[in-house]
Design a protein around this motif. Structure first.
Motif, mmCIF file in Angstrom:
data_model
loop_
_atom_site.group_PDB
_atom_site.id
_atom_site.type_symbol
_atom_site.label_atom_id
_atom_site.label_comp_id
_atom_site.label_asym_id
_atom_site.label_seq_id
_atom_site.Cartn_x
_atom_site.Cartn_y
_atom_site.Cartn_z
ATOM 1 N N LYS A 161 -6.308 -1.597 -1.563
ATOM 2 C CA LYS A 161 -7.017 -0.834 -2.602
ATOM 3 C C LYS A 161 -7.725 0.371 -1.986
ATOM 4 O O LYS A 161 -7.642 1.486 -2.513
ATOM 5 C CB LYS A 161 -8.035 -1.740 -3.304
ATOM 6 C CG LYS A 161 -8.844 -1.045 -4.374
ATOM 7 C CD LYS A 161 -9.806 -2.030 -5.009
ATOM 8 C CE LYS A 161 -10.705 -1.411 -6.029
ATOM 9 N NZ LYS A 161 -11.581 -2.418 -6.667
ATOM 10 N N SER A 197 -7.243 -0.356 -12.726
ATOM 11 C CA SER A 197 -5.806 -0.566 -12.872
ATOM 12 C C SER A 197 -5.280 -1.439 -11.731
ATOM 13 O O SER A 197 -4.553 -2.415 -11.959
ATOM 14 C CB SER A 197 -5.097 0.785 -12.894
ATOM 15 O OG SER A 197 -3.736 0.629 -13.150
ATOM 16 N N TYR A 198 -5.664 -1.115 -10.514
ATOM 17 C CA TYR A 198 -5.242 -1.896 -9.347
ATOM 18 C C TYR A 198 -5.767 -3.321 -9.439
ATOM 19 O O TYR A 198 -5.026 -4.283 -9.198
ATOM 20 C CB TYR A 198 -5.734 -1.222 -8.062
ATOM 21 C CG TYR A 198 -5.415 -2.011 -6.822
ATOM 22 C CD1 TYR A 198 -4.158 -1.906 -6.209
ATOM 23 C CD2 TYR A 198 -6.342 -2.876 -6.253
ATOM 24 C CE1 TYR A 198 -3.859 -2.638 -5.075
ATOM 25 C CE2 TYR A 198 -6.046 -3.616 -5.125
ATOM 26 C CZ TYR A 198 -4.797 -3.491 -4.538
ATOM 27 O OH TYR A 198 -4.495 -4.225 -3.418
ATOM 28 N N LEU A 202 -3.753 -5.482 -11.741
ATOM 29 C CA LEU A 202 -2.475 -5.849 -11.143
ATOM 30 C C LEU A 202 -2.669 -6.977 -10.130
ATOM 31 O O LEU A 202 -1.935 -7.964 -10.137
ATOM 32 C CB LEU A 202 -1.847 -4.617 -10.475
ATOM 33 C CG LEU A 202 -0.525 -4.825 -9.751
ATOM 34 C CD1 LEU A 202 0.547 -5.356 -10.689
ATOM 35 C CD2 LEU A 202 -0.086 -3.511 -9.097
ATOM 36 N N THR A 245 0.959 0.274 -9.999
ATOM 37 C CA THR A 245 -0.483 0.402 -10.200
ATOM 38 C C THR A 245 -0.783 1.396 -11.302
ATOM 39 O O THR A 245 -1.624 1.144 -12.169
ATOM 40 C CB THR A 245 -1.183 0.809 -8.890
ATOM 41 O OG1 THR A 245 -0.859 -0.141 -7.874
ATOM 42 C CG2 THR A 245 -2.683 0.873 -9.065
ATOM 43 N N CYS A 246 -0.084 2.499 -11.295
ATOM 44 C CA CYS A 246 -0.263 3.492 -12.351
ATOM 45 C C CYS A 246 0.137 2.927 -13.711
ATOM 46 O O CYS A 246 -0.596 3.054 -14.685
ATOM 47 C CB CYS A 246 0.563 4.740 -12.039
ATOM 48 S SG CYS A 246 0.475 5.997 -13.324
ATOM 49 N N TRP A 270 -8.623 4.112 -11.398
ATOM 50 C CA TRP A 270 -7.566 3.580 -10.535
ATOM 51 C C TRP A 270 -7.951 2.200 -10.006
ATOM 52 O O TRP A 270 -7.098 1.315 -9.884
ATOM 53 C CB TRP A 270 -7.275 4.535 -9.383
ATOM 54 C CG TRP A 270 -6.286 5.602 -9.752
ATOM 55 C CD1 TRP A 270 -6.570 6.862 -10.197
ATOM 56 C CD2 TRP A 270 -4.865 5.499 -9.726
ATOM 57 N NE1 TRP A 270 -5.402 7.544 -10.439
ATOM 58 C CE2 TRP A 270 -4.341 6.737 -10.157
ATOM 59 C CE3 TRP A 270 -3.974 4.487 -9.377
ATOM 60 C CZ2 TRP A 270 -2.975 6.983 -10.243
ATOM 61 C CZ3 TRP A 270 -2.604 4.740 -9.457
ATOM 62 C CH2 TRP A 270 -2.119 5.972 -9.889
#
Length: 151
Positions: free
Chosen positions: A113, A139-140, A143, A71-72, A136
């Motif tokens: 999440k 980004s999540y 993905l 995720t990062c 975040w």
């Protein structure tokens, strides 16, 4: 959906703050998921066949760390390439196949999440803000979209 340079920086900077204790936070992340949806643990073959307590399961720890790192890294990849790659040892197609076979539904991705964001908030409370949460989240979400597109 495009991740901004500022969002990438927020994710990377907060990740750098968590990195030293990342295994602990990664495990907390999945334990939080199992608190919310206890039946989710049954979707993991390495948990179904184990008598170990969740917090002692090395396979769960490794899996949790992998999801946290992916995720990062998604934030950085999105800025550099415009798409998410998940690494040399796996592929988005493989992740999609595994999630599909396990019966992972939209609600599971949403709860995961929530657990991720709550874990990050706990890990770096001095950095927590709406901007960090959004970075975040983006980004999540990227993905997850990559995984769902292959499902």
């Amino acid at each position: 959906m495009v991740i901004t340079a500022k969002q990438e920086a927020l994710v990377v900077n907060s990740w750098n703050e968590m990195k030293d204790d990342a295994p602990t936070f990664a495990l907390k992340f999945f334990l939080r998921l199992f608190e919310i949806i206890p039946s989710a643990a049954k979707r993991f073959s390495f948990l179904r066949d184990s008598n170990l307590p969740l917090d002692k399961n090395t396979k769960l720890k490794a899996h949790a760390m992998g999801v946290f790192v992916m995720t990062c890294e998604a934030a950085t990849q999105l800025r550099k390439t415009g798409r998410v790659n998940v690494g040399a040892n796996t592929s988005v197609q493989h992740l999609a196949s595994v999630h599909f076979k396990a019966g992972v539904a939209d609600v599971h991705f949403e709860v995961l999440k929530f657990a991720l964001l709550e874990t990050i908030k706990e890990a770096v409370p001095y950095m927590w803000s709406e901007e960090l949460k959004e970075a975040w989240s983006e980004s999540y979400d990227h993905l997850v979209v990559a995984i769902k597109n292959e499902m």
